[in-house]
Design a protein around this motif. Structure first.
Motif, PDB file in Angstrom:
ATOM      1  N   ILE A 199     -74.114 -85.328  39.164  1.00 17.80           N
ATOM      2  CA  ILE A 199     -73.590 -86.622  38.587  1.00 17.80           C
ATOM      3  C   ILE A 199     -72.806 -86.390  36.628  1.00 17.80           C
ATOM      4  CG2 ILE A 199     -73.984 -88.690  36.454  1.00 17.80           C
ATOM      5  CD1 ILE A 199     -76.957 -88.697  37.954  1.00 17.80           C
ATOM      6  N   THR A 200     -71.159 -86.566  36.320  1.00 22.49           N
ATOM      7  CA  THR A 200     -70.312 -86.104  35.515  1.00 22.49           C
ATOM      8  C   THR A 200     -70.336 -87.061  35.189  1.00 22.49           C
ATOM      9  OG1 THR A 200     -68.962 -85.148  37.975  1.00 22.49           O
ATOM     10  CG2 THR A 200     -68.016 -85.751  35.129  1.00 22.49           C
ATOM     11  N   ARG A 201     -71.005 -86.259  33.516  1.00 21.53           N
ATOM     12  CA  ARG A 201     -71.039 -87.403  32.745  1.00 21.53           C
ATOM     13  C   ARG A 201     -70.015 -86.935  31.496  1.00 21.53           C
ATOM     14  NH1 ARG A 201     -76.120 -86.759  33.254  1.00 21.53           N
ATOM     15  NH2 ARG A 201     -77.329 -88.500  34.020  1.00 21.53           N
ATOM     16  N   ILE A 202     -69.306 -87.750  30.698  1.00 23.39           N
ATOM     17  CA  ILE A 202     -68.050 -86.867  29.129  1.00 23.39           C
ATOM     18  C   ILE A 202     -69.164 -88.254  27.574  1.00 23.39           C
ATOM     19  CG2 ILE A 202     -66.127 -86.570  28.598  1.00 23.39           C
ATOM     20  CD1 ILE A 202     -65.929 -88.155  31.811  1.00 23.39           C
ATOM     21  N   SER A 203     -69.120 -87.056  26.716  1.00 24.45           N
ATOM     22  CA  SER A 203     -69.345 -87.521  26.026  1.00 24.45           C
ATOM     23  C   SER A 203     -68.015 -87.316  25.177  1.00 24.45           C
ATOM     24  CB  SER A 203     -70.875 -87.054  24.952  1.00 24.45           C
ATOM     25  OG  SER A 203     -71.442 -87.395  26.141  1.00 24.45           O
ATOM     26  N   ILE A 204     -67.863 -88.217  24.221  1.00 25.11           N
ATOM     27  CA  ILE A 204     -65.851 -87.895  23.214  1.00 25.11           C
ATOM     28  C   ILE A 204     -66.666 -88.574  22.508  1.00 25.11           C
ATOM     29  CG2 ILE A 204     -65.214 -90.034  24.285  1.00 25.11           C
ATOM     30  CD1 ILE A 204     -62.824 -88.984  24.558  1.00 25.11           C
ATOM     31  N   GLY A 205     -65.887 -87.981  20.902  1.00 25.10           N
ATOM     32  CA  GLY A 205     -65.877 -88.166  19.406  1.00 25.10           C
ATOM     33  C   GLY A 205     -65.822 -87.341  18.726  1.00 25.10           C
ATOM     34  N   MET A 206     -66.506 -87.407  17.642  1.00 29.73           N
ATOM     35  CA  MET A 206     -66.326 -86.579  16.584  1.00 29.73           C
ATOM     36  C   MET A 206     -67.405 -84.966  16.770  1.00 29.73           C
ATOM     37  SD  MET A 206     -66.390 -88.129  12.534  1.00 29.73           S
ATOM     38  CE  MET A 206     -68.272 -89.713  13.565  1.00 29.73           C
ATOM     39  N   ILE A 220     -80.989 -91.964   6.388  1.00 32.49           N
ATOM     40  CA  ILE A 220     -80.851 -90.967   7.729  1.00 32.49           C
ATOM     41  C   ILE A 220     -79.751 -89.368   7.515  1.00 32.49           C
ATOM     42  CG2 ILE A 220     -81.189 -91.614  10.226  1.00 32.49           C
ATOM     43  CD1 ILE A 220     -81.806 -93.903   9.312  1.00 32.49           C
ATOM     44  N   VAL A 221     -79.811 -88.727   8.520  1.00 34.92           N
ATOM     45  CA  VAL A 221     -79.164 -87.283   8.393  1.00 34.92           C
ATOM     46  C   VAL A 221     -78.518 -87.225   9.903  1.00 34.92           C
ATOM     47  CG1 VAL A 221     -78.168 -85.287   7.882  1.00 34.92           C
ATOM     48  CG2 VAL A 221     -79.428 -85.665   6.504  1.00 34.92           C
ATOM     49  N   PHE A 222     -77.518 -87.360  10.556  1.00 36.22           N
ATOM     50  CA  PHE A 222     -77.356 -87.543  11.352  1.00 36.22           C
ATOM     51  C   PHE A 222     -76.425 -86.148  11.823  1.00 36.22           C
ATOM     52  CE2 PHE A 222     -77.683 -91.989  10.879  1.00 36.22           C
ATOM     53  CZ  PHE A 222     -77.604 -92.103  11.895  1.00 36.22           C
ATOM     54  N   ASP A 223     -76.607 -85.716  13.482  1.00 29.15           N
ATOM     55  CA  ASP A 223     -76.086 -84.304  13.036  1.00 29.15           C
ATOM     56  C   ASP A 223     -75.169 -84.127  14.157  1.00 29.15           C
ATOM     57  OD1 ASP A 223     -77.470 -82.125  11.319  1.00 29.15           O
ATOM     58  OD2 ASP A 223     -79.404 -82.737  12.996  1.00 29.15           O
ATOM     59  N   ARG A 224     -75.495 -85.428  14.537  1.00 22.28           N
ATOM     60  CA  ARG A 224     -74.218 -85.599  15.899  1.00 22.28           C
ATOM     61  C   ARG A 224     -74.439 -87.436  16.297  1.00 22.28           C
ATOM     62  NH1 ARG A 224     -75.000 -83.536  21.582  1.00 22.28           N
ATOM     63  NH2 ARG A 224     -74.282 -81.818  20.897  1.00 22.28           N
ATOM     64  N   ILE A 225     -72.463 -87.654  16.061  1.00 21.37           N
ATOM     65  CA  ILE A 225     -72.281 -89.211  16.388  1.00 21.37           C
ATOM     66  C   ILE A 225     -71.138 -89.265  17.022  1.00 21.37           C
ATOM     67  CG2 ILE A 225     -71.595 -91.100  15.558  1.00 21.37           C
ATOM     68  CD1 ILE A 225     -72.630 -90.470  12.609  1.00 21.37           C
ATOM     69  N   PHE A 226     -71.230 -89.171  18.505  1.00 22.17           N
ATOM     70  CA  PHE A 226     -70.472 -89.337  19.529  1.00 22.17           C
ATOM     71  C   PHE A 226     -69.895 -90.835  19.928  1.00 22.17           C
ATOM     72  CE2 PHE A 226     -71.034 -85.596  21.883  1.00 22.17           C
ATOM     73  CZ  PHE A 226     -70.747 -84.347  21.435  1.00 22.17           C
ATOM     74  N   SER A 227     -68.039 -91.267  20.047  1.00 22.42           N
ATOM     75  CA  SER A 227     -68.752 -92.383  19.976  1.00 22.42           C
ATOM     76  C   SER A 227     -68.873 -93.418  21.384  1.00 22.42           C
ATOM     77  CB  SER A 227     -66.943 -92.462  19.429  1.00 22.42           C
ATOM     78  OG  SER A 227     -66.183 -92.470  18.896  1.00 22.42           O
ATOM     79  N   ALA A 228     -68.464 -92.773  22.269  1.00 19.46           N
ATOM     80  CA  ALA A 228     -69.110 -93.163  23.738  1.00 19.46           C
ATOM     81  C   ALA A 228     -69.775 -91.718  24.801  1.00 19.46           C
ATOM     82  CB  ALA A 228     -67.896 -93.555  24.468  1.00 19.46           C
ATOM     83  N   GLU A 229     -69.999 -92.153  25.876  1.00 14.63           N
ATOM     84  CA  GLU A 229     -70.534 -91.556  26.408  1.00 14.63           C
ATOM     85  C   GLU A 229     -70.036 -92.515  28.540  1.00 14.63           C
ATOM     86  OE1 GLU A 229     -74.853 -89.951  27.415  1.00 14.63           O
ATOM     87  OE2 GLU A 229     -74.637 -90.644  29.248  1.00 14.63           O
ATOM     88  N   PHE A 230     -69.318 -91.442  29.115  1.00 15.56           N
ATOM     89  CA  PHE A 230     -69.085 -91.949  30.606  1.00 15.56           C
ATOM     90  C   PHE A 230     -69.542 -91.487  31.138  1.00 15.56           C
ATOM     91  CE2 PHE A 230     -65.622 -92.828  27.185  1.00 15.56           C
ATOM     92  CZ  PHE A 230     -65.448 -94.365  27.243  1.00 15.56           C
ATOM     93  N   ALA A 231     -69.815 -92.528  32.491  1.00 13.54           N
ATOM     94  CA  ALA A 231     -70.143 -91.474  33.270  1.00 13.54           C
ATOM     95  C   ALA A 231     -69.679 -92.276  35.286  1.00 13.54           C
ATOM     96  CB  ALA A 231     -72.377 -91.976  34.189  1.00 13.54           C
TER      97      ALA A 231
END
Ligand code: GLA
Length: 695
Positions: free
Chosen positions: A239-246, A144-155
């Motif tokens: 809604i304010t969301r934040i994604s954070i990761g590689m 399985i190929v992943f093009d995005r892997i963030f570590s967490a999402e916050f709202a």
């Protein structure tokens, strides 16, 4: 404490002052419910969202812990995969969960494809901190190929816009704080440079009119030193969301059958004011995150020869400096760049980590023994990940540097980056350091990294776009292995100053080089930025001969600023007058007396140099029996800096004794915090350090 409310499918992660709440709704979606003050557990529930029409997807209004790519969720997603038949949508449903003490794992599976997604949480109750990450497992027979892997999402809870604090820095100007209101659209802080960089920071701090002491502050910091992305968005539904990761800008990772991948962890929290945020993170990092060899030990006062000698190092001159440093009270003598290979300038030698026989005809031990005889430990500079084309290493292994066969390799500072994703390169570097540490009495390594990456070919990898992650992990791994073998050796993360100062580095190195800019005046701003989410004791701060680039400042002033972290000296001591040397001695002795309070205490930022014209930081010991307060100003205007100095963080019930400008005080903690004492800050070189001791 972690609770699962079986009936409603809701998880409550409880810290000392907060609840972090999410759950799995009836339809199987992961839904974020709350982050903030504690509520009655039984009141938490999923609220239904109505008003869906052909252009408004209800799913897009969900606050989630993780958003997979696909379906009618058009917002930023966190995980994007390509399955073997080219399907790119993940449709995940809840399977089960495990709670083990303060750790929670929530397992999901794809509805059709052999993919398991696990959300990992660890609760650090006492610090109001939660660790988050995500694990992906391929349970099938095709990659399985992943093009995005963030570590967490916050709202975030409020519909009103938040202000985001990050940095807009550069070499010599790291950690310069930016405050950006996110009203609509995206706000992105990221690195494309291979390492975490001087420019932006891998974290977010979000608030609405908070200050040092009040207001809800939400923050999360990624423990990762590679390319990162912090992507915040305020959408049409407010809604304010934040994604954070590689960072996904040049990223791809293939998870092979049976394998799993765990994304770098994120440490998040909610605090009352920036002060509490910094204090929580400081304590958490010191007690939980920093490598265990030195986390609870005060860091020594070091001398570093770089600014005095540049590349021109030899045993005689270094010993001369060492004698003066020892006499001042320095505890660790560090020889910087120039001791190895054919390193006479920055054009040659990187990669050849053997002692230069012309500069050290009797070997390194002559100098180390001199330093030890003077009662100091010895430390040394290295830049293990780099190679100069003019080096024996490059001549014998040109393919070890990142490159593309049909492109020119871009040099920066005449050097190339070694491809640390190769095991032979990793072993070479490990062995060089192992030999150096095994043969010599070295107690400290300044691990430098002086350029960003380019031509990151890495043809050895199945997926070269994974280079930043693999390179970063290889660096961490070598440091960890060396630390295990040489537990008495301290490591410092340096990258042209503060180019690799993040929670990832801090999880493996004992300290960081904050900035090559050692100007006492600029440092006030740089160090404030650093103190927001990083532990104070890791912040190396030197007193050098840069006596104010724009406005001169005295040696005492420079000490006053540098003492607010882990003190170092970096000037050309052979040029110091008797009077200067006495000033150094006096300040070093003073620092020794207060360093435990600075390195292990709680920081209260009372006045801000940018906003108040005066810098005032107070460090209070955890038992509140001692505090040290630093004041500094670089020119005040309009005679207005007559004010009452209100202390902070003291014990209201204790009585404290101290002296300021010849006046002795004995006052209760309550009086000092609520009424304070009059001060008159004036002039361009104002600096004071006040030590309060409880009676
Ligand atoms: C970098 C570091 C400096 C010094 C030099 C040596 O710039 O930040 O402190 O070690 O390299 O080349």
């Amino acid at each position: 404490m972690i609770r699962y409310l079986e009936k409603s499918g809701i998880f409550i992660l409880e810290t000392k002052n907060t609840h972090y709440v999410f759950g799995i709704d009836k339809a199987g979606y992961n839904r974020h419910l709350h982050w903030g003050d504690k509520c009655n557990a039984a009141d938490y529930e999923f609220t239904e969202i109505s008003g869906e029409n052909s252009n408004n997807s209800m799913l897009d209004e969900y606050k989630q812990e993780i958003t997979p790519f696909g379906s009618t969720m058009y917002r930023e997603c966190d995980i994007k995969a390509r399955f073997s038949d080219n399907c790119r949508e993940i449709s995940m449903h809840f399977e089960n969960y495990d709670i083990d003490g303060n750790t929670l794992k929530v397992h999901f599976e794809d509805d059709y494809y052999p993919l398991q997604i696990t959300l990992n949480y660890t609760v650090y109750e006492a610090y109001d901190i939660i660790k988050r990450s995500v694990t992906l497992k391929n349970t099938g027979t095709e990659p399985i190929v992943f093009d995005r892997i963030f570590s967490a999402e916050f709202a975030l809870p409020s519909e009103k816009p938040y202000t985001f604090i990050n940095t807009n820095g550069a070499w010599g100007g790291e950690f310069i704080q930016t405050d950006t209101v996110l009203d609509g659209g995206n706000l992105v802080f990221e690195s494309h440079r291979g390492a975490s960089n001087h420019n932006a920071a891998p974290y977010f701090i979000a608030h609405q009119n908070a200050d040092e002491n009040s207001g809800d502050v939400y923050f999360a910091s990624l423990a990762y030193s590679g390319n990162f992305k912090v992507s915040a968005n305020r959408d049409a539904y407010s809604i304010t969301r934040i994604s954070i990761g590689m960072n996904d800008f040049d990223f791809s990772h293939t998870v092979l059958p049976g394998e799993s991948f765990c994304a770098p962890p994120v440490y998040c929290g909610k605090a009352e004011g920036f002060g509490e945020m910094s204090r929580n993170m400081n304590r958490f990092c010191v007690e939980q995150l920093l490598p265990k060899q030195f986390n609870d030990k005060p860091l020594p006062i070091l001398y570093n020869s770089w600014e005095a000698t540049g590349f021109d190092v030899n045993a005689k001159h270094q010993t001369e400096l060492a004698k003066i440093a020892a006499d001042m009270g320095v505890e660790l003598f560090v020889m910087d760049d120039g001791w190895f290979g054919k390193r006479n300038n920055d054009q040659a030698g990187l990669g050849d980590w053997f002692v230069n026989p012309e500069k050290f005809p009797n070997g390194l031990d002559e100098l180390i023994e001199n330093v030890n005889r003077l009662g100091m430990d010895f430390g040394i500079w290295m830049e293990p990940e780099m190679v100069n084309p003019d080096s024996d290493l490059y001549r014998s292994h040109p393919d070890w540097a990142y490159h593309y066969a049909h492109r020119n390799a871009d040099e920066l500072r005449n050097q190339l980056v070694l491809n640390m994703t190769r095991t032979d390169v990793q072993e070479y570097i490990f062995n060089c350091l192992d030999e150096l540490l095994g043969k010599h009495n070295i107690k400290y390594i300044k691990w430098d990294m002086n350029r960003p990456f380019s031509q990151t070919g890495a043809e050895n990898l199945e997926n070269p776009q994974m280079y930043s992650y693999l390179h970063t992990m290889a660096v961490y791994n070598i440091v960890d292995r060396l630390k295990a073998r040489y537990p008495h050796v301290q490591f410092e993360s340096c990258a042209s100053g503060g180019g690799r100062c993040d929670l990832g580095a801090i999880s493996h190195y004992d300290q960081v080089w904050t900035s090559d800019n050692t100007d006492g005046i600029d440092r006030m701003t740089i160090q404030k930025g650093y103190s927001l989410l990083h532990p104070i004791k890791t912040m190396r701060a030197w007193v050098t001969d840069i006596a104010g680039i724009n406005k001169p400042c005295s040696l005492d002033f420079r000490f006053n600023i540098a003492m607010q972290g882990s003190l170092g000296i970096g000037g050309n001591l052979t040029k110091y007058s008797e009077e200067d040397l006495e000033i150094c001695k006096k300040n070093i002795a003073f620092y020794k007396a207060i360093r435990n309070t600075v390195q292990f205490g709680d920081l209260y930022r009372i006045l801000d140099i940018e906003k108040d014209e005066v810098l005032c930081n107070e460090y209070v010991s955890t038992d509140k029996t001692e505090s040290v307060l630093f004041l500094a100003a670089n020119g005040t205007r309009f005679y207005k800096k007559k004010c009452n100095l209100r202390f902070a963080g003291l014990d209201e019930a204790k009585t404290y004794r101290f002296t300021l400008d010849g006046t002795a005080y004995q006052k209760g903690g309550a009086y000092l915090m609520h009424i304070g004492i009059p001060i008159y800050v004036r002039g361009v070189d104002y600096n004071r350090a006040i030590v309060l001791k409880s009676v």
